[in-house]
Design a protein around this motif. Sequence first.
Motif, PDB file in Angstrom:
ATOM      1  N   THR A  66      -7.175  -7.600 -42.298  1.00 17.49           N
ATOM      2  CA  THR A  66      -7.996  -6.931 -41.282  1.00 17.49           C
ATOM      3  C   THR A  66      -7.210  -5.812 -40.599  1.00 17.49           C
ATOM      4  OG1 THR A  66      -7.373  -8.686 -39.714  1.00 17.49           O
ATOM      5  CG2 THR A  66      -9.490  -8.901 -40.829  1.00 17.49           C
ATOM      6  N   ARG A  67      -5.900  -6.017 -40.407  1.00 18.11           N
ATOM      7  CA  ARG A  67      -5.080  -4.950 -39.809  1.00 18.11           C
ATOM      8  C   ARG A  67      -5.041  -3.741 -40.732  1.00 18.11           C
ATOM      9  NH1 ARG A  67      -0.286  -3.109 -40.791  1.00 18.11           N
ATOM     10  NH2 ARG A  67       0.149  -4.779 -42.295  1.00 18.11           N
ATOM     11  N   ARG A  68      -4.845  -3.993 -42.020  1.00 19.58           N
ATOM     12  CA  ARG A  68      -4.766  -2.877 -42.962  1.00 19.58           C
ATOM     13  C   ARG A  68      -6.118  -2.195 -43.144  1.00 19.58           C
ATOM     14  NH1 ARG A  68      -1.699  -5.255 -48.098  1.00 19.58           N
ATOM     15  NH2 ARG A  68      -2.031  -3.112 -48.840  1.00 19.58           N
ATOM     16  N   VAL A  69      -7.199  -2.978 -43.099  1.00 23.32           N
ATOM     17  CA  VAL A  69      -8.533  -2.365 -43.163  1.00 23.32           C
ATOM     18  C   VAL A  69      -8.754  -1.480 -41.938  1.00 23.32           C
ATOM     19  CG1 VAL A  69     -11.004  -2.865 -43.034  1.00 23.32           C
ATOM     20  CG2 VAL A  69      -9.572  -4.136 -44.622  1.00 23.32           C
ATOM     21  N   GLY A  70      -8.319  -1.983 -40.772  1.00 20.63           N
ATOM     22  CA  GLY A  70      -8.441  -1.175 -39.567  1.00 20.63           C
ATOM     23  C   GLY A  70      -7.634   0.108 -39.638  1.00 20.63           C
ATOM     24  N   ALA A  71      -6.541   0.086 -40.443  1.00 22.34           N
ATOM     25  CA  ALA A  71      -5.723   1.288 -40.611  1.00 22.34           C
ATOM     26  C   ALA A  71      -6.303   2.253 -41.634  1.00 22.34           C
ATOM     27  CB  ALA A  71      -4.303   0.895 -41.023  1.00 22.34           C
ATOM     28  N   GLY A  72      -7.400   1.817 -42.326  1.00 14.74           N
ATOM     29  CA  GLY A  72      -8.059   2.742 -43.252  1.00 14.74           C
ATOM     30  C   GLY A  72      -8.166   2.276 -44.677  1.00 14.74           C
ATOM     31  N   GLU A  73      -7.507   1.137 -45.033  1.00 19.27           N
ATOM     32  CA  GLU A  73      -7.574   0.652 -46.412  1.00 19.27           C
ATOM     33  C   GLU A  73      -8.849  -0.179 -46.591  1.00 19.27           C
ATOM     34  OE1 GLU A  73      -3.712  -0.622 -48.177  1.00 19.27           O
ATOM     35  OE2 GLU A  73      -2.973  -0.428 -46.120  1.00 19.27           O
ATOM     36  N   LEU A  74      -9.967   0.513 -46.642  1.00 20.10           N
ATOM     37  CA  LEU A  74     -11.267  -0.168 -46.625  1.00 20.10           C
ATOM     38  C   LEU A  74     -11.566  -0.934 -47.905  1.00 20.10           C
ATOM     39  CD1 LEU A  74     -13.454   2.583 -44.919  1.00 20.10           C
ATOM     40  CD2 LEU A  74     -12.350   0.606 -43.872  1.00 20.10           C
ATOM     41  N   ALA A  75     -10.832  -0.699 -48.974  1.00 23.56           N
ATOM     42  CA  ALA A  75     -11.109  -1.381 -50.236  1.00 23.56           C
ATOM     43  C   ALA A  75     -10.501  -2.776 -50.285  1.00 23.56           C
ATOM     44  CB  ALA A  75     -10.584  -0.545 -51.412  1.00 23.56           C
ATOM     45  N   LEU A  76      -9.624  -3.122 -49.333  1.00 24.96           N
ATOM     46  CA  LEU A  76      -8.975  -4.435 -49.351  1.00 24.96           C
ATOM     47  C   LEU A  76      -9.965  -5.528 -48.972  1.00 24.96           C
ATOM     48  CD1 LEU A  76      -5.564  -3.649 -47.613  1.00 24.96           C
ATOM     49  CD2 LEU A  76      -6.003  -3.975 -50.056  1.00 24.96           C
ATOM     50  N   GLY A 132     -15.856  21.377 -31.813  1.00 26.23           N
ATOM     51  CA  GLY A 132     -15.842  19.997 -31.324  1.00 26.23           C
ATOM     52  C   GLY A 132     -15.238  19.035 -32.313  1.00 26.23           C
ATOM     53  N   LEU A 133     -14.493  19.554 -33.308  1.00 25.49           N
ATOM     54  CA  LEU A 133     -13.878  18.695 -34.325  1.00 25.49           C
ATOM     55  C   LEU A 133     -12.351  18.701 -34.249  1.00 25.49           C
ATOM     56  CD1 LEU A 133     -16.084  19.602 -37.422  1.00 25.49           C
ATOM     57  CD2 LEU A 133     -16.157  17.483 -36.098  1.00 25.49           C
ATOM     58  N   GLY A 134     -11.776  19.519 -33.359  1.00 24.11           N
ATOM     59  CA  GLY A 134     -10.321  19.656 -33.317  1.00 24.11           C
ATOM     60  C   GLY A 134      -9.614  18.352 -33.016  1.00 24.11           C
ATOM     61  N   LEU A 135      -9.993  17.673 -31.922  1.00 19.54           N
ATOM     62  CA  LEU A 135      -9.354  16.411 -31.562  1.00 19.54           C
ATOM     63  C   LEU A 135      -9.739  15.291 -32.513  1.00 19.54           C
ATOM     64  CD1 LEU A 135      -9.511  16.477 -27.659  1.00 19.54           C
ATOM     65  CD2 LEU A 135      -7.514  16.752 -29.126  1.00 19.54           C
ATOM     66  N   SER A 136     -10.937  15.379 -33.109  1.00 20.46           N
ATOM     67  CA  SER A 136     -11.319  14.390 -34.128  1.00 20.46           C
ATOM     68  C   SER A 136     -10.366  14.474 -35.311  1.00 20.46           C
ATOM     69  CB  SER A 136     -12.758  14.636 -34.590  1.00 20.46           C
ATOM     70  OG  SER A 136     -13.666  14.522 -33.522  1.00 20.46           O
ATOM     71  N   LEU A 137     -10.031  15.693 -35.718  1.00 18.54           N
ATOM     72  CA  LEU A 137      -9.073  15.876 -36.810  1.00 18.54           C
ATOM     73  C   LEU A 137      -7.691  15.362 -36.425  1.00 18.54           C
ATOM     74  CD1 LEU A 137     -10.040  19.375 -38.243  1.00 18.54           C
ATOM     75  CD2 LEU A 137      -9.748  17.290 -39.587  1.00 18.54           C
ATOM     76  N   VAL A 138      -7.267  15.637 -35.194  1.00 23.49           N
ATOM     77  CA  VAL A 138      -5.950  15.176 -34.746  1.00 23.49           C
ATOM     78  C   VAL A 138      -5.859  13.660 -34.817  1.00 23.49           C
ATOM     79  CG1 VAL A 138      -4.425  15.001 -32.738  1.00 23.49           C
ATOM     80  CG2 VAL A 138      -5.486  17.176 -33.294  1.00 23.49           C
ATOM     81  N   ARG A 139      -6.890  12.982 -34.304  1.00 19.24           N
ATOM     82  CA  ARG A 139      -6.860  11.520 -34.336  1.00 19.24           C
ATOM     83  C   ARG A 139      -6.913  10.987 -35.758  1.00 19.24           C
ATOM     84  NH1 ARG A 139     -11.160   7.704 -31.221  1.00 19.24           N
ATOM     85  NH2 ARG A 139     -12.580   8.677 -32.700  1.00 19.24           N
ATOM     86  N   ALA A 140      -7.732  11.594 -36.616  1.00 15.74           N
ATOM     87  CA  ALA A 140      -7.825  11.151 -38.014  1.00 15.74           C
ATOM     88  C   ALA A 140      -6.481  11.308 -38.716  1.00 15.74           C
ATOM     89  CB  ALA A 140      -8.914  11.935 -38.740  1.00 15.74           C
ATOM     90  N   ILE A 141      -5.801  12.415 -38.472  1.00 18.75           N
ATOM     91  CA  ILE A 141      -4.491  12.632 -39.103  1.00 18.75           C
ATOM     92  C   ILE A 141      -3.466  11.637 -38.558  1.00 18.75           C
ATOM     93  CG2 ILE A 141      -2.589  14.279 -39.341  1.00 18.75           C
ATOM     94  CD1 ILE A 141      -4.730  16.528 -39.234  1.00 18.75           C
ATOM     95  N   ALA A 142      -3.481  11.403 -37.244  1.00 16.30           N
ATOM     96  CA  ALA A 142      -2.552  10.419 -36.664  1.00 16.30           C
ATOM     97  C   ALA A 142      -2.792   9.032 -37.240  1.00 16.30           C
ATOM     98  CB  ALA A 142      -2.705  10.403 -35.139  1.00 16.30           C
ATOM     99  N   HIS A 143      -4.048   8.608 -37.336  1.00 19.12           N
ATOM    100  CA  HIS A 143      -4.369   7.296 -37.900  1.00 19.12           C
ATOM    101  C   HIS A 143      -4.007   7.228 -39.372  1.00 19.12           C
ATOM    102  CE1 HIS A 143      -7.547   6.152 -34.619  1.00 19.12           C
ATOM    103  NE2 HIS A 143      -6.315   6.240 -34.159  1.00 19.12           N
ATOM    104  N   ARG A 144      -4.219   8.311 -40.105  1.00 19.15           N
ATOM    105  CA  ARG A 144      -3.882   8.316 -41.528  1.00 19.15           C
ATOM    106  C   ARG A 144      -2.379   8.131 -41.744  1.00 19.15           C
ATOM    107  NH1 ARG A 144      -1.027   9.392 -45.410  1.00 19.15           N
ATOM    108  NH2 ARG A 144      -1.552  10.584 -47.265  1.00 19.15           N
TER     109      ARG A 144
END
Length: 463
Positions: free
Chosen positions: A196-206, A425-437
Motif C-alpha cells: 500500500t505504501r508503494r502504491v501510494g508512491a505511484g506503483e499502481l500495478a502492485l 493553473g498546472l505549474g504547482l500540480s507539475l511540481v508536486r507530481a515531479i516531487a512525488h515521482r
Amino acid sequence: MSRIGALLSARSTSARLALAIGLLFLVFYLVLGIGLYFAVSQIFAQDLHEVIRLDGADLVELYRESGHAGLATEISERTAAPDDDNAVYELIGPRHHLLAGQFSNLPDFVLNGDGWVEFHEHNEEGVVRVVAKLQKLSDGSVLLTGRRSRNQDRFEALVLRTSLFTLLAAGGLGGLIGWITARWVARRLESTYDITRRVGAGELALRIPEDDSDDAFDRLAKRINAMLDRIQELLDGVRHATDHIAHDLRTPLTRLRNRLEDMRADHAGADRFGDEQFAAELDAATAETDQLLATFSALLRLTRIEAQTAGANDPELAMQPLVLDAVELYAPIAADRGIGLDAQTVSCTLRGDTDQLFQLVANLLDNALKYATPGTRVTLHLYDDGDAIYLIVGDHGAGIPVADRERVFDRFVRLEEHRGSAGSGLGLSLVRAIAHRHGGSINLEDNSPGLRARVRLPHAPAG
C-alpha cells in the motif's frame, strides 16, 4: 525503526493484541488460582470441622457416662500426654474459670461464646490459629474441643505461593504467546503495509499476495486488490481521456495557430488593412492559441509524470548545476521586473530525471518571480541534511492563505486574485507530481510576508 517494529509499537493494533492475550492469560490463571485456593481452604475447613465435631461428640458421650469428674480426668490425660499435638481441649466452669486443659487463659469472646469460634494462641512457635467448638454441658460448664490449624495453614500458604508463582509464569507465558501472535500478525500485515505504501508512491500495478487460505488476511488482501484494480481502472480511464483530449485538440489548435501566422504574414503592410487594430487582434489570437497549446502540453506532461513510478534505476545526477542553470535562466526575467534573485546552493546528488527536476526548479522560480513584489528579493536555498535534499524557494509577494495551500496543487486551480495573470493553473500540480515521482514531497509555508515552497527529495527513491 523497522516495519515490524513500527507495527509492534505501543499504539499499534498488534501491540494491543499482544497485551490483550497476555492479560487474558493473566486473568484466567488469576481466577483459576483464586478459585483453587478457596476450594482447597474450604475442603480443609470442612475436614477440620468434622474432626473437631467427632472429637467433641466422643467427649460429650464420655461426660454422659462418667460425669464431670470423668470428663475432667480424660481432658487432663489428653493434654498431659497428647496423641495429637494439634488437638486442644478445655473444660470451662460456670463462672468462666478454667477447670482442665492446656490453656492458662482464653479471650473473653471465647469464654462468653457458643458454637464455633476461632482465636490465636501465643506459644513458643509463635502465633497459631485455633479452630474450636464450644458445647454447654448440663451442669453449666462448657466443653471446648478444637485443633490448631498449623497443617492447614502451611498447606494453604504452599498453595498460595504456588498460585502466585503460577500466576507469574502464566503472565510471562501469556506475554510470550501474545508477542509471538502479534509478531505473526505483524509479519502478515507487513507485505500489505509495504504494497500500500508503494502504491501510494505511484506503483499502481502492485498487488498484495494472496494465498487462497480464505482466512481474514487473505480476504482482506482480495478486497484491497479488488479496490486497487478498480482505482487503476478509473485512473487509466481518466488518463486516457485526458491524453486523447489533449492530443485531439492540440492538432486543430496547431493548425489554427499556423493559419493565424499565415494571415499575419500575408497582410503585413497591406494598405487595405491599413489599421493596426487588425494586426493586434491577430497577435492576441495567436498568443491565446499559444497559451492553449502550452496548457495542453503541460497537461500531457503532467499525466505522463503521474503515470510513472519512483525509479531506483534512475541515473545519479548532481543537483547543484541543475539549480544554478535554472537560476541563470530566470536572472534576466528577475532583473526586468526589478526583483533580486539570490541563490545559496551546496553540492549534492540524487537519483532522478534531469528534465523533470529542472522543470520543478523552473516552475518554482517562475511562480516566485510572477507574484513577488518589485523591489523585493526571491531566495533559493539548496542543502543536504544527510537524510534528504531540500530545495526552498521564497518570495515576498502576497502569499497564499493557509486554507488554500493544499488546494493550489490541484489541476487548473487558480486563486481569484490571480485569474487575470498568465498561466494555466498546472505549474504547482507539475511540481508536486515531479516531487512525488522522485519519492519526495512539497509544502507551502508562510514567508512573512510572501510564500515559501519547501521541497524534500530523498537521495534515492524508496523501492
